[in-house]
Design an enzyme around this catalytic site. Structure first.
Site, PDB file in Angstrom:
ATOM      1  CG  ASN A  10      -1.083 -14.624 -34.661  1.00 17.72           C
ATOM      2  OD1 ASN A  10       0.120 -14.440 -34.423  1.00 17.72           O
ATOM      3  ND2 ASN A  10      -1.815 -13.758 -35.351  1.00 17.72           N
ATOM      4  CE  LYS A  12      -3.364 -11.212 -33.013  1.00 19.04           C
ATOM      5  NZ  LYS A  12      -4.445 -10.304 -33.311  1.00 19.04           N
ATOM      6  CG  HIS A  93      -2.746 -11.796 -39.139  1.00 17.69           C
ATOM      7  ND1 HIS A  93      -3.192 -10.568 -38.723  1.00 17.69           N
ATOM      8  CD2 HIS A  93      -3.310 -12.710 -38.302  1.00 17.69           C
ATOM      9  CE1 HIS A  93      -3.988 -10.734 -37.671  1.00 17.69           C
ATOM     10  NE2 HIS A  93      -4.080 -12.026 -37.391  1.00 17.69           N
ATOM     11  CD  GLU A  95      -3.192  -8.141 -35.835  1.00 22.30           C
ATOM     12  OE1 GLU A  95      -2.098  -8.664 -35.545  1.00 22.30           O
ATOM     13  OE2 GLU A  95      -4.224  -8.318 -35.168  1.00 22.30           O
ATOM     14  CD  GLU A 164      -7.424 -14.612 -38.391  1.00 24.36           C
ATOM     15  OE1 GLU A 164      -7.477 -15.132 -37.279  1.00 24.36           O
ATOM     16  OE2 GLU A 164      -6.516 -13.844 -38.758  1.00 24.36           O
ATOM     17  N   GLY A 170      -9.697  -9.467 -32.132  1.00 26.36           N
ATOM     18  CA  GLY A 170      -9.366  -8.769 -30.897  1.00 26.36           C
ATOM     19  C   GLY A 170     -10.470  -7.873 -30.355  1.00 26.36           C
ATOM     20  CB  SER A 209     -13.430 -12.534 -30.895  1.00 28.60           C
ATOM     21  OG  SER A 209     -12.871 -11.233 -30.975  1.00 28.60           O
TER      22      SER A 209
HETATM   23  C1  PEP Z   1      -5.805 -13.199 -34.934  1.00 28.10           C
HETATM   24  O1  PEP Z   1      -5.159 -12.177 -34.793  1.00 28.10           O
HETATM   25  O2  PEP Z   1      -5.479 -14.021 -35.805  1.00 28.10           O
HETATM   26  C2  PEP Z   1      -6.951 -13.397 -34.077  1.00 28.10           C
HETATM   27  C3  PEP Z   1      -7.866 -14.227 -34.469  1.00 28.10           C
HETATM   28  O3  PEP Z   1      -6.994 -12.673 -32.900  1.00 28.10           O
HETATM   29  P1  PEP Z   1      -8.082 -12.788 -31.731  1.00 28.10           P
HETATM   30  O4  PEP Z   1      -8.346 -14.265 -31.505  1.00 28.10           O
HETATM   31  O5  PEP Z   1      -7.452 -12.152 -30.554  1.00 28.10           O
HETATM   32  O6  PEP Z   1      -9.310 -12.100 -32.211  1.00 28.10           O
END
Ligand code: PEP
Length: 251
Positions: A10, A12, A93, A95, A164, A170, A209
């Site tokens: 992803n 973003k 997601h 976000e 998630e 992040g 992460s």
């Molecule tokens: C995400 O935003 O879907 C995600 C898992 O980000 P990160 O791997 O950077 O934690």
């Protein structure tokens, strides 16, 4: 789960035409690791160019509107994603749930619109740090899943779920493998309750992460059928080892 693990990146709000060589490098590595399904969910502005640059790689959107068309300034429909060659999309997601105030009902409508257009949809769910600290993580996330799942005929065949935890995205923080396993087992139960036997085949990805350094351990957890990867999907140097780790954990 049956079938291959799915490792989806992803990007973003990152990436311009200058980054297409990374897409091409990831596509070459994905082709060399064909026991895993790899995908990149890219900014809408890159979809068409990425599909042309890397026709063998599954390219996806990061969001889709629940309506087929209309007065929705700035939004993208499932038919538009299909039109530029996308094969999948994210929906819900965290976000977007937070910043765009998307509800579970919105996410369900998005997932149903994607499926109606023939797109694979990755429905994202996850708890806040406060829900985890209060001991409500499983109850929170299973309720979110129940209310977000597409109910259209045959939905399970085009569905994946990404667990998630919001506090892991992040941040470099990752739940224990025991907590990931417990959550994925609970989500599997809800998928079977929703879809019957077909719920066994829906892939449940872990996201938050995931890095080359922890991917092997995460892919070894029961019911982890792949990963949704943010920051570490931006370069082939980081993303390819994660795809390779899923090969080791394939089957
Ligand atoms: C995400 O935003 O879907 C995600 C898992 O980000 P990160 O791997 O950077 O934690």
């Amino acid at each position: 789960m049956s079938g291959k693990k799915l490792v989806a990146g992803n990007w973003k709000m990152n990436g311009t035409g200058a980054d297409l060589p990374e897409v091409e490098a990831i596509a070459r590595a994905a082709a060399a690791h064909s026991s895993v399904e790899s995908a990149l969910c890219l900014p809408a502005t890159l979809l068409d160019r990425a599909v042309r640059a890397a026709p063998g790689l599954a390219i996806g959107g990061q969001d889709v509107h629940g309506a087929p068309s209309g007065a929705h300034t700035g939004c993208i429909s499932a038919a538009m994603l299909v039109d530029c060659g996308a094969r999948l999309t994210l929906a819900g997601h965290s976000e977007r749930r937070e910043a765009q105030h998307e509800s579970d009902a919105d996410v369900r409508a998005k997932a149903e619109a994607a499926i109606a257009a023939g797109l694979v949809v990755i429905v994202c769910v996850g708890e806040s740090a406060s829900a985890r600290d209060a001991g409500h993580a499983v109850a929170t996330v299973t309720a979110q899943l129940d209310a977000s799942l597409p109910r259209s005929d045959g939905a399970a065949g085009l569905l994946a779920v990404a667990y998630e935890p919001i506090w892991a995205i992040g941040t470099g923080k990752v739940p224990s493998v025991g907590d990931i396993g417990a959550m994925h087992a609970a989500l599997r139960q809800r998928l079977v309750a929703a879809y019957g036997e077909a719920g066994e085949t829906v892939r449940i990805l872990y996201g938050g992460s995931v890095k080359p350094s922890n991917a092997v351990e995460i892919f070894a957890v029961a019911e982890v059928d792949g990963a949704l990867v943010g920051g570490a999907s931006l370069t082939a140097a980081d993303f390819v080892p994660i795809i390779a780790a899923a090969v080791s954990g394939a089957g």
